[in-house]
Design a protein around this motif. Structure first.
Motif, mmCIF file in Angstrom:
data_model
loop_
_atom_site.group_PDB
_atom_site.id
_atom_site.type_symbol
_atom_site.label_atom_id
_atom_site.label_comp_id
_atom_site.label_asym_id
_atom_site.label_seq_id
_atom_site.Cartn_x
_atom_site.Cartn_y
_atom_site.Cartn_z
ATOM 1 N N LEU A 134 -5.768 -38.192 -21.511
ATOM 2 C CA LEU A 134 -4.618 -37.877 -21.717
ATOM 3 C C LEU A 134 -4.159 -37.490 -23.198
ATOM 4 O O LEU A 134 -4.308 -38.190 -24.201
ATOM 5 N N LEU A 135 -3.741 -36.109 -23.234
ATOM 6 C CA LEU A 135 -3.365 -35.736 -24.593
ATOM 7 C C LEU A 135 -1.740 -35.594 -24.533
ATOM 8 O O LEU A 135 -1.188 -35.201 -23.655
ATOM 9 N N ALA A 136 -1.386 -36.370 -25.722
ATOM 10 C CA ALA A 136 0.138 -36.405 -25.911
ATOM 11 C C ALA A 136 0.354 -35.925 -27.152
ATOM 12 O O ALA A 136 0.264 -36.280 -28.128
ATOM 13 N N ASP A 137 1.185 -34.963 -27.131
ATOM 14 C CA ASP A 137 1.725 -34.201 -28.414
ATOM 15 C C ASP A 137 3.382 -34.670 -28.761
ATOM 16 O O ASP A 137 4.266 -34.121 -28.204
ATOM 17 N N GLU A 138 3.448 -35.464 -29.600
ATOM 18 C CA GLU A 138 4.879 -36.094 -29.836
ATOM 19 C C GLU A 138 5.606 -36.598 -28.810
ATOM 20 O O GLU A 138 6.595 -36.185 -28.737
ATOM 21 N N PRO A 139 4.963 -37.499 -27.676
ATOM 22 C CA PRO A 139 5.703 -37.914 -26.713
ATOM 23 C C PRO A 139 6.651 -38.724 -26.941
ATOM 24 O O PRO A 139 7.613 -38.847 -25.908
ATOM 25 N N THR A 140 7.194 -39.423 -27.929
ATOM 26 C CA THR A 140 8.198 -40.084 -28.314
ATOM 27 C C THR A 140 9.190 -39.623 -29.268
ATOM 28 O O THR A 140 10.176 -40.152 -29.674
ATOM 29 N N GLY A 141 8.877 -38.310 -29.648
ATOM 30 C CA GLY A 141 9.652 -37.392 -30.716
ATOM 31 C C GLY A 141 11.241 -37.435 -30.456
ATOM 32 O O GLY A 141 11.991 -37.214 -31.314
ATOM 33 N N ASN A 142 11.416 -37.244 -29.296
ATOM 34 C CA ASN A 142 12.832 -37.127 -28.655
ATOM 35 C C ASN A 142 13.534 -38.346 -28.133
ATOM 36 O O ASN A 142 14.649 -38.058 -27.742
ATOM 37 N N LEU A 143 12.966 -39.462 -28.244
ATOM 38 C CA LEU A 143 13.353 -40.770 -27.708
ATOM 39 C C LEU A 143 13.760 -41.811 -28.870
ATOM 40 O O LEU A 143 13.130 -41.785 -30.117
ATOM 41 N N ASP A 144 14.715 -42.801 -28.433
ATOM 42 C CA ASP A 144 15.268 -43.420 -29.358
ATOM 43 C C ASP A 144 14.072 -44.798 -29.303
ATOM 44 O O ASP A 144 13.256 -44.755 -28.403
ATOM 45 N N PRO A 145 14.308 -45.866 -30.310
ATOM 46 C CA PRO A 145 13.242 -46.719 -30.432
ATOM 47 C C PRO A 145 12.920 -47.524 -29.321
ATOM 48 O O PRO A 145 11.811 -47.625 -28.820
ATOM 49 N N ASP A 146 13.881 -48.034 -28.719
ATOM 50 C CA ASP A 146 13.791 -48.953 -27.483
ATOM 51 C C ASP A 146 12.788 -48.104 -26.169
ATOM 52 O O ASP A 146 11.899 -48.765 -25.604
ATOM 53 N N VAL A 147 13.282 -46.962 -25.996
ATOM 54 C CA VAL A 147 12.677 -45.872 -25.213
ATOM 55 C C VAL A 147 11.381 -45.726 -25.411
ATOM 56 O O VAL A 147 10.535 -45.708 -24.607
ATOM 57 N N SER A 148 11.081 -45.682 -26.769
ATOM 58 C CA SER A 148 9.807 -45.124 -27.310
ATOM 59 C C SER A 148 8.818 -46.346 -27.050
ATOM 60 O O SER A 148 7.642 -46.182 -26.576
ATOM 61 N N ASP A 149 9.171 -47.796 -27.209
ATOM 62 C CA ASP A 149 8.521 -48.856 -26.962
ATOM 63 C C ASP A 149 8.035 -48.802 -25.547
ATOM 64 O O ASP A 149 6.954 -49.176 -25.103
ATOM 65 N N SER A 150 8.968 -48.567 -24.654
ATOM 66 C CA SER A 150 8.585 -48.714 -23.281
ATOM 67 C C SER A 150 7.575 -47.626 -22.783
ATOM 68 O O SER A 150 6.721 -47.843 -22.102
ATOM 69 N N ILE A 151 7.806 -46.413 -23.350
ATOM 70 C CA ILE A 151 6.497 -45.333 -23.220
ATOM 71 C C ILE A 151 5.034 -45.796 -23.851
ATOM 72 O O ILE A 151 4.227 -45.542 -23.000
#
Length: 226
Positions: free
Chosen positions: A163-180
């Motif tokens: 899996l190649l992920a390019d800034e997958p949490t770049g547009n997400l707030d911290p709580d959502v980033s944690d879940s990702i």
């Protein structure tokens, strides 16, 4: 022996006929979770694009998921990409189709032809990312975090080795980033290697893994300094 999913040796990463990274050598095993960091313009996206054959590898050697990048004819690029999952920052979902139709589009494009198997695979990946009830919803009816989960489900359709992920949490707030990040950990634990470009150093501290750093035209590997 763990399967190697990326192997680059003395590679030069090019962008618009300019060398952005030189002497790049590293390998990733199938069980790996690795961050890719560096300033904007340092070569992160160019390296990822080289790995999924959007940019050619003209100097050095490289294999990704069993495909040789330096000898890869254009006709074989779709076969390489079927072995990869690619997650972008900006989702790139088809806005005029439901979640299930977005996923069906990919299955049709990558050669799936059994209707029951396609529907089962869509059900499986949506369940994997915690969106079992979202199949018939339109992308604009989903939150940013839910849209990113659909993107991850789309990337997992063909059971990729990497899996190649390019800034997958770049547009997400911290709580959502944690879940990702927790979802990525589950995918990685199930046997898919992950290479994730990020600017978010808090994630590196909270979820520590090996780090590749693009800096001054070179790629530095934290595994060499441990």
């Amino acid at each position: 022996m763990s399967e190697t999913v990326i192997e680059l040796r003395d590679a030069t990463i090019m962008q618009e006929q300019q060398a952005v990274l030189q002497g790049v050598s590293f390998s990733l095993e199938k069980s790996a979770f690795v961050y890719l960091v560096g300033r904007t313009g340092s070569g992160k996206s160019s390296l990822l694009k080289t790995l999924y054959a959007d940019l050619p590898l003209l100097v050095g050697s490289g294999t990704v998921a069993g495909f040789s990048l330096s000898k890869l004819p254009t006709s074989k690029v779709p076969y390489l990409r079927r072995r990869l999952g690619i997650v972008f920052q900006d989702f790139q979902l088809l806005s005029d189709r439901t979640v299930a139709e977005n996923l069906m589009f990919v299955l049709n494009a990558t050669g799936w032809n059994n209707k029951a198997r396609k529907q089962q695979r869509i059900s499986d990946v949506l369940s994997q990312v915690g969106l079992s009830g979202a199949a018939n919803r339109m992308p604009h009816r989903l939150s940013g975090g839910e849209q990113q989960r659909v993107v991850i489900a789309r990337a997992m359709l063909n059971e990729p080795a990497l899996l190649l992920a390019d800034e997958p949490t770049g547009n997400l707030d911290p709580d959502v980033s944690d879940s990702i990040m927790q979802l990525f950990a589950e995918i990685n634990n199930a046997g898919t290697a992950i290479l994730m470009a990020t600017h978010n150093f808090q994630l590196l501290e909270k979820y520590p893994h090996r780090v590749l750093t693009c800096k001054d035209g070179a790629l530095l590997d934290s595994a060499r300094y441990q």
